[in-house]
Write an enzyme that holds these catalytic residues in place. Structure first.
Site, PDB file in Angstrom:
ATOM      1  CG  ASP B 456      44.497  44.960  -2.096  1.00 20.47           C
ATOM      2  OD1 ASP B 456      44.222  43.840  -1.627  1.00 20.47           O
ATOM      3  OD2 ASP B 456      44.600  45.983  -1.395  1.00 20.47           O
ATOM      4  CG  ASP B 650      40.803  45.479  -3.217  1.00 22.09           C
ATOM      5  OD1 ASP B 650      41.210  44.350  -2.888  1.00 22.09           O
ATOM      6  OD2 ASP B 650      41.334  46.540  -2.865  1.00 22.09           O
TER       7      ASP B 650
END
Lengths: 45, 769
Positions: B456, B650
């Site tokens: 990420d 996420d």
């Protein structure tokens, strides 16, 4: 050697006795938090 | 993500009976009806703090017991509901300087404790009986044949038999249960030869004890039997303790005050209630910095919200009256009123969590190495023992049994059972010392096979707040002065740009009234007509997109400062890479692992970070569903994917990837669902864990190879009758010890790690202690 006829069975009984004591100690929570005694040093009185 | 402090710290939420049920249960003590609560103490940083909390509580009336475990920060509190309220006790603790939170999953504590107690009980019985049986067996080993009178010999055997009974019929319970379950499914698992070995050994030894002249021979193997059981139970107990520790740490992570909200009552005033009590249609007031309790419709004129939930980016978004706001997003500027339209499982927040759960359930499972190698081997062993017995029986039936038992014992399912857990436990311990929590031991095997790591961006490769990069001022104003002037205005705003400009101990200037306009800036007005403005170009009076300092305007977030005379200064802000990001990516590439950047942020920002860190590929502007689809596509290509992330957006990917890392500063829900939690948020730890996982699997394979070689030598020896059972028992013990010693090499972190530059400015988590 005759004493062994008494001692061996007696020792078996004692073994079961010890196991029973441990059962009591375990179920009364003495082994739940083993570090507690170590931490006790750090407490003030 | 900064966790907002509850606005009303009045502890009344502790007294809510519905909430209490999650961490409190009634107990009887000495005729009184007490309540026992399990809570977490925040703010403790040493064991002596436990003393402070305990004495603060014990002084209060109505407290029967207050015990703090320093290692786990857990408080067990026994109190009398008739004499005191939990909120008073929580207030007493906060006066002492600490904060109490209800422990998440408090009730599962009891279940885990019962499980650990049972395991320790079995272990003790096996261990203690093993010691006694060895004492009874000792004379038989050291005496010359004929030295011991036969009836004493018989008495000793009888005593060994009696003491072995608890071991076989109680302590070995888990092995039989597991072997039976495997048998019902038609497979042979690790516990099948263990159970077979135990049963056959016990049966033959019992027959030898009570009928020494019978067909079952006169050899007894009670000592080998009990030692065998003790070793195996010891391994399982250690595994259970390790799992307990991690579960406890994760529970603590999820502990928080039951969320509260301010609801408008019928007479127009505001009442603080817990989230449970909200219903659709309620009007709630959300303060700056708080999260929205449910999906809703904005009733106030305007609001500035942070929807990092969806995009992972803390870019404030403007909302007008009538626009929708989503549960879990944060309100940035000033209190707003919202009418709730969806709560609980209907909200977007809950939808993302549900996506995570589904993704986790369909997670691809790599067949476990030990199962693949061990299963056929075990079948061979059982067949070999049966074949041996059939071959020897017509020739010498006594020998037949001895041989069969020797084969079953010497093949040491011990080494096979211990090969994998021992290595994984050692590695988990080494990682725990470094601050990486392992939630699932099998993740080592999955991680070792990983060939792609997905990162990420915000909060993972970059630090999750903006930094001031450059200051440009008008002539006559120094940079420090400009920053001071800006910091005074920034103190009141939650906008990410303001948070970057804030300086500690800087408060609003005296005599001025400050007003924040959502998403645009903060203005200060003095009674004598002076004005100071901080914010976007248009807000401070410049032309849109103007860059007063000359040259091309930088492509970065900016804030400008102006006063009644005009432009004063401009601040250029930047996302800052984590100091170890580039090194971590380089190390991964050196290991042959592909790296991929997956983010919800704009393409330009993502490309900049990708260039700086050197990742192999990039995908920007991805929603949580897009992220999941991206990872599914990678997996469809046959790649084994690991994910490193920190946010709820996420979450679905963390659940679906073969291995997942959550960083310590991230959303607790993401941490609770990942395989590894890197508590210090160091990317280097991710690479170290990968290397350690590969070393662990190497060790597991070494152990399994050793077990195979050892068996390849010893089983033929046993089959032809050259292996007396005592040697078989000894060989088994030595084999187990070798496997354990080999695994212990891992606990030193055996992989040589290149010394990394120390990171002095770690972004320590702001939400937990």
């Amino acid at each position: 050697m005759d004493a062994l006829y008494l001692l061996i069975p007696l020792s078996v009984l004692i073994v079961f006795g010890v196991i029973g004591v441990f059962w009591w100690a375990l179920h009364s929570g003495q082994f739940d938090h083993i570090e507690r005694e170590g931490e006790r040093i750090l407490k003030g009185d | 993500m900064i966790e907002p402090q509850p606005v009303t710290d009045d502890f009344c939420v502790f007294d809510d009976t519905d909430e209490q049920r999650a961490f409190t249960r009634p107990v009887h003590e000495g005729g009184r009806e007490l309540a026992e609560s399990v809570l977490v103490v925040q703010g403790m940083f040493c064991a002596a703090c436990a003393d402070t909390v305990e004495s603060a509580l014990e002084r209060r009336p109505g407290v029967a017991l207050a015990q703090v475990q320093a290692a786990t920060r857990r408080l067990t509190l026994r109190w009398d509901p008739g004499l005191t309220k939990l909120s008073d006790l929580a207030r007493a603790v906060s006066v002492a300087g600490y904060r109490l939170l209800p422990l998440a999953e408090a009730l599962s504590l009891n279940r885990r404790r019962a499980e650990t107690r049972r395991a320790l009980w079995r272990l003790f019985v096996a261990g203690f009986c093993m010691m006694q049986v060895m004492m009874y067996a000792w004379p038989a080993y050291v005496a010359a044949p004929g030295d011991i009178p036969p009836d004493i010999d018989q008495l000793l055997r009888w005593a060994s038999w009696v003491i072995s009974l608890p071991v076989v019929f109680f302590a070995s319970g888990p092995f039989f249960a597991s072997a039976w379950a495997d048998l019902r499914q038609g497979r042979i698992g690790m516990d099948t030869p263990v159970s077979l070995g135990i049963l056959v050994t016990f049966a033959v030894s019992s027959a030898a004890t009570f009928d020494p002249t019978g067909p079952w021979g006169s050899e007894v193997w009670f000592d080998s039997l009990t030692m065998f059981v003790f070793f195996l139970l010891g391994g399982r107990y250690l595994e259970l303790k390790a799992r307990d520790r991690t579960a406890g740490a994760l529970d603590e992570l999820m502990s928080r005050l039951p969320a509260q909200a301010e609801r408008r009552t019928a007479d127009g005033s505001w009442a603080t209630v817990t989230l449970r009590r909200l219903v659709v249609g309620d009007v709630v007031r959300v303060q700056a910095g708080q999260a929205f309790a449910g999906d809703g419709e904005l009733l106030s004129e305007s609001a500035s919200v942070d929807e990092a939930l969806l995009t992972g980016e803390s870019e404030p978004l403007a909302r007008r009256r009538g626009d929708a706001v989503i549960a879990g997003s944060h309100n940035l500027a000033g209190p707003v009123e919202v009418r709730l339209t969806r709560l609980g499982t209907d909200t977007r927040f809950a939808q993302i969590v549900a996506l995570m759960e589904r993704a986790a359930a369909e997670k691809p499972r790599l067949a476990q190495l030990a199962d693949r190698i061990a299963a056929p081997f075990l079948v061979l062993v059982v067949l070999a023992a049966a074949a041996a017995m059939l071959w020897w029986w017509p020739r010498d039936s006594h020998q037949a049994l001895a041989v069969a038992v020797a084969v079953l014992i010497v093949t040491c399912p011990c080494a096979l059972s211990l090969a994998t857990p021992a290595a994984m436990l050692a590695s988990a311990g080494a990682l725990a010392r470094r601050g990486v929590l392992v939630r699932r031991l099998q993740a080592f095997e999955d991680l070792a096979a990983v060939d792609t790591v997905v990162f990420d961006k915000t909060g993972t490769l970059t630090q999750d707040h903006l930094h001031l990069r450059t200051v440009r001022c008008r002539p006559g104003v120094t940079a420090e002065e400009a920053r001071r002037l800006a910091a005074e205005l920034a103190a009141v705003s939650h906008h990410p740009v303001s948070r970057a400009l804030v300086e500690p101990a800087r408060s609003a200037p005296e005599g001025a009234t400050l007003a924040e306009v959502a998403g645009q800036g903060v203005a200060a007005h003095w009674p004598d007509g002076r004005v100071r403005r901080l914010g976007s170009a248009r807000f401070v009076g410049l032309a849109d997109e103007a860059w007063p300092a000359g040259g091309p305007p930088p492509e970065a977030p900016m804030a400008h400062l102006s006063d009644e005379q005009g432009w004063v200064a401009s601040f250029v802000l930047d996302e800052v890479l984590r100091p170890d990001a580039r090194l971590a990516i380089a190390r991964l590439q050196a290991l042959g692992v592909k790296t991929h950047l997956l983010t919800g942020d704009r393409v330009a920002a993502a490309r900049r970070v990708a260039l700086l860190t050197g990742v192999d590929s990039l995908r920007a502007q991805a929603s949580p569903e897009d992220k999941l689809a991206e990872v599914l596509a990678l997996q469809a290509q046959g790649r084994c994917v690991a994910m490193v992330g920190d946010g709820l957006n996420d979450g679905p990917v963390l659940a679906r990837a073969q291995a997942s890392f959550a960083l310590g500063h991230g959303v607790p829900l993401a941490q609770a669902r990942s395989d590894f939690v890197v508590q210090a948020s160091r990317l280097g730890d991710v690479v170290d864990t990968l290397q350690l996982a590969r070393a662990t699997m190497r060790t597991v394979r070494q152990n399994l190879a050793w077990a195979a070689a050892y068996n390849a030598v010893c089983v033929p020896l046993a089959l032809i009758g050259w292996m007396p059972p005592w040697l078989a028992g000894l060989g088994m013990a030595a084999s187990s010890l070798f496997v354990i010693a080999n695994a212990l090499r891992l606990s030193r972190g055996a992989t040589p790690v290149a010394p990394m530059a120390q990171q002095k400015d770690l972004p320590w988590t702001l939400s937990t202690s």
